[in-house]
Design a protein around this motif. Structure first.
Motif, PDB file in Angstrom:
ATOM      1  N   GLU A  33      11.492  11.655   8.969  1.00 37.75           N
ATOM      2  CA  GLU A  33      10.081  11.487   8.618  1.00 37.75           C
ATOM      3  C   GLU A  33       9.869  11.734   7.129  1.00 37.75           C
ATOM      4  O   GLU A  33       9.202  10.947   6.432  1.00 37.75           O
ATOM      5  N   ILE A  37       8.664   8.824   4.311  1.00 34.82           N
ATOM      6  CA  ILE A  37       7.474   9.000   3.467  1.00 34.82           C
ATOM      7  C   ILE A  37       7.868   8.875   2.003  1.00 34.82           C
ATOM      8  O   ILE A  37       7.163   8.266   1.193  1.00 34.82           O
ATOM      9  N   ILE A  40       8.504   5.129   1.328  1.00 38.22           N
ATOM     10  CA  ILE A  40       7.247   4.354   1.325  1.00 38.22           C
ATOM     11  C   ILE A  40       6.508   4.546   0.004  1.00 38.22           C
ATOM     12  O   ILE A  40       5.907   3.613  -0.534  1.00 38.22           O
ATOM     13  N   SER A  41       6.560   5.748  -0.527  1.00 40.74           N
ATOM     14  CA  SER A  41       5.853   6.033  -1.785  1.00 40.74           C
ATOM     15  C   SER A  41       6.381   5.180  -2.931  1.00 40.74           C
ATOM     16  O   SER A  41       5.673   4.941  -3.913  1.00 40.74           O
ATOM     17  N   PHE A  43       6.853   2.079  -2.834  1.00 37.50           N
ATOM     18  CA  PHE A  43       6.218   0.760  -2.814  1.00 37.50           C
ATOM     19  C   PHE A  43       5.063   0.656  -3.801  1.00 37.50           C
ATOM     20  O   PHE A  43       4.483  -0.416  -3.972  1.00 37.50           O
ATOM     21  N   GLU A  60      -2.627 -11.308   4.334  1.00 42.38           N
ATOM     22  CA  GLU A  60      -1.808 -10.450   5.200  1.00 42.38           C
ATOM     23  C   GLU A  60      -0.561 -11.137   5.697  1.00 42.38           C
ATOM     24  O   GLU A  60       0.463 -10.518   5.903  1.00 42.38           O
ATOM     25  N   LEU A 158       6.826  -1.966   3.867  1.00 47.15           N
ATOM     26  CA  LEU A 158       5.443  -1.488   3.795  1.00 47.15           C
ATOM     27  C   LEU A 158       4.589  -2.021   4.940  1.00 47.15           C
ATOM     28  O   LEU A 158       3.792  -1.294   5.518  1.00 47.15           O
ATOM     29  N   PHE A 161       5.083  -0.212   8.106  1.00 46.11           N
ATOM     30  CA  PHE A 161       4.477   1.118   7.982  1.00 46.11           C
ATOM     31  C   PHE A 161       2.965   1.027   8.186  1.00 46.11           C
ATOM     32  O   PHE A 161       2.379   1.808   8.921  1.00 46.11           O
ATOM     33  N   LEU A 162       2.339   0.016   7.554  1.00 45.40           N
ATOM     34  CA  LEU A 162       0.888  -0.123   7.669  1.00 45.40           C
ATOM     35  C   LEU A 162       0.473  -0.443   9.092  1.00 45.40           C
ATOM     36  O   LEU A 162      -0.536   0.062   9.583  1.00 45.40           O
ATOM     37  N   SER A 164       2.158   0.333  11.808  1.00 42.77           N
ATOM     38  CA  SER A 164       2.566   1.370  12.755  1.00 42.77           C
ATOM     39  C   SER A 164       1.486   2.427  12.899  1.00 42.77           C
ATOM     40  O   SER A 164       1.461   3.188  13.866  1.00 42.77           O
ATOM     41  N   TYR A 165       0.573   2.472  11.951  1.00 40.43           N
ATOM     42  CA  TYR A 165      -0.501   3.453  11.998  1.00 40.43           C
ATOM     43  C   TYR A 165      -1.566   2.979  12.978  1.00 40.43           C
ATOM     44  O   TYR A 165      -2.089   1.893  12.879  1.00 40.43           O
ATOM     45  N   GLN A 166      -1.896   3.767  13.933  1.00 40.13           N
ATOM     46  CA  GLN A 166      -2.878   3.368  14.965  1.00 40.13           C
ATOM     47  C   GLN A 166      -4.176   4.102  14.763  1.00 40.13           C
ATOM     48  O   GLN A 166      -4.178   5.317  14.674  1.00 40.13           O
TER      49      GLN A 166
ATOM     50  N   ASN B  40       0.930  11.471  11.769  1.00 38.28           N
ATOM     51  CA  ASN B  40      -0.028  10.400  12.007  1.00 38.28           C
ATOM     52  C   ASN B  40      -1.209  10.478  11.046  1.00 38.28           C
ATOM     53  O   ASN B  40      -1.669   9.466  10.514  1.00 38.28           O
ATOM     54  N   LYS B  43      -0.164   9.535   7.529  1.00 45.72           N
ATOM     55  CA  LYS B  43      -0.158   8.068   7.390  1.00 45.72           C
ATOM     56  C   LYS B  43      -1.590   7.563   7.181  1.00 45.72           C
ATOM     57  O   LYS B  43      -1.826   6.692   6.350  1.00 45.72           O
ATOM     58  N   ILE B  47      -2.857   5.338   4.107  1.00 42.91           N
ATOM     59  CA  ILE B  47      -3.348   3.975   4.313  1.00 42.91           C
ATOM     60  C   ILE B  47      -4.840   3.855   4.003  1.00 42.91           C
ATOM     61  O   ILE B  47      -5.281   2.869   3.427  1.00 42.91           O
ATOM     62  N   LYS B 119       2.182   8.953  -1.670  1.00 43.55           N
ATOM     63  CA  LYS B 119       1.262   8.162  -2.506  1.00 43.55           C
ATOM     64  C   LYS B 119       0.356   7.343  -1.611  1.00 43.55           C
ATOM     65  O   LYS B 119       0.761   6.904  -0.525  1.00 43.55           O
ATOM     66  N   MET B 121      -1.168   4.195  -0.180  1.00 41.56           N
ATOM     67  CA  MET B 121      -0.566   2.865  -0.140  1.00 41.56           C
ATOM     68  C   MET B 121      -1.440   1.823   0.521  1.00 41.56           C
ATOM     69  O   MET B 121      -1.003   0.696   0.715  1.00 41.56           O
TER      70      MET B 121
END
Lengths: 166, 125
Positions: A33, A37, A40-41, A43, A60, A158, A161-162, A164-166, B40, B43, B47, B119, B121
């Motif tokens: 994890e 993170i 991802i930063s 990006f 998109e 990215l 990752f975007l 996957s966030y619910q 979670n 994130k 986002i 960061k 994103m």
């Protein structure tokens, strides 16, 4: 009685082993994890020159992000040091979740931009979007594991990752 | 009679081993639960470019639902794209642990900390 004693020792050993295995799984989860993170930063290191020419960031379906590879790699290393609490030589500080005094080894960081796609990452995953592949070896020392290093290989993009966030 | 004693000792060993196993692994499962909830919301912060008060309260409530207490959250409520930030959650959990071989229990408080640098994103406005 000797047999009973041996059986008791075996049972206790078994449950201690289970605790050790669970501990290793939890450690691996936390480690992965923190690494994700940190990747991802990276990006945020968009290659602005290419961006001004080609990027279609508002679409998109065709979101082309070109990363500055050198800056992205530096950002990843910087965030790994912060999130894994490592010193300048990538050795764990006292506060780190890594309890070994050996250095974390960065075997590979690869940045895939859209003009290099599609391709296959070293872990055999297909690369179809701007992604970063990372391969780390993290020093470990668990009682019932002979491994000296935990291998972490991840392909991070990215968009996944975007979403996957619910 | 001897067989009965042996059987009893084996059962005792199994029960004791089971208790050690459960008590030994409970903190790890709690840790994973804690990490997953915090991750979670981290994130979400990345986002959505910030964690507003409503989401902070949701995070605190989700942790409380899992038995965590004294939850403290440090997260910015507004960020620019690419801006670096620190996300930190601290909470405590009371666990019943076996004190000694007599089977007596004691309550121990463990403090869990989730801390990450990241960061913002999010690509949508």
């Amino acid at each position: 009685m000797v047999v009973v004693g041996l059986m008791i020792i075996m049972v206790l050993g078994l449950f201690t082993g289970i605790t050790d295995a669970v501990s290793l799984k939890v450690f691996a989860y936390r480690l992965t994890e923190k690494i994700e993170i940190s990747v991802i930063s990276a990006f945020s290191e968009v290659d602005l020159e290419v961006f001004s020419e080609r990027a279609n960031i508002s679409n998109e379906q065709n979101r082309d992000i070109y990363l500055d590879k050198d800056k992205a790699k530096e950002t990843i290393k910087e965030f790994l040091k912060k999130n894994l609490e490592l010193d300048e030589s990538f050795r764990a500080k006292k506060e780190s979740i890594i309890k070994q005094n050996k250095a974390v080894i960065i075997d590979d960081i690869r940045v895939y931009n859209p003009n290099e796609l599609p391709t296959v990452a070293p872990n055999n995953q297909k690369v179809e979007r701007t992604s970063i592949y990372i391969h780390l070896r993290v020093p470990i020392n668990f009682k019932y594991s002979e491994k000296e290093y935990q291998d972490i290989k991840r392909l991070v993009d990215l968009d996944s990752f975007l979403t996957s966030y619910q | 009679m001897t067989d009965l004693i042996i059987f009893g000792l084996i059962v005792l060993a199994l029960v004791f081993g089971f208790v050690i196993g459960v008590e030994g692994t409970t903190p790890f499962f709690s840790r994973t639960e804690f990490d997953m909830i915090c991750s979670n919301f981290l994130k979400e912060t990345m986002i959505e470019k910030g964690l507003d008060d409503t989401s902070k309260q949701e995070l605190i409530q989700e942790l409380k639902n899992e038995g965590f207490e004294d939850v403290k959250v440090v997260a910015p409520d507004s960020l620019e794209w690419g801006q670096e930030f620190e996300f930190k959650v601290e909470a405590s959990l009371k666990l019943k642990e076996t004190k000694d071989y007599s089977g007596a229990k004691e309550i121990k408080t463990r403090v869990f900390v989730f801390e990450e640098n990241a960061k913002a994103m999010g690509l949508e406005n």
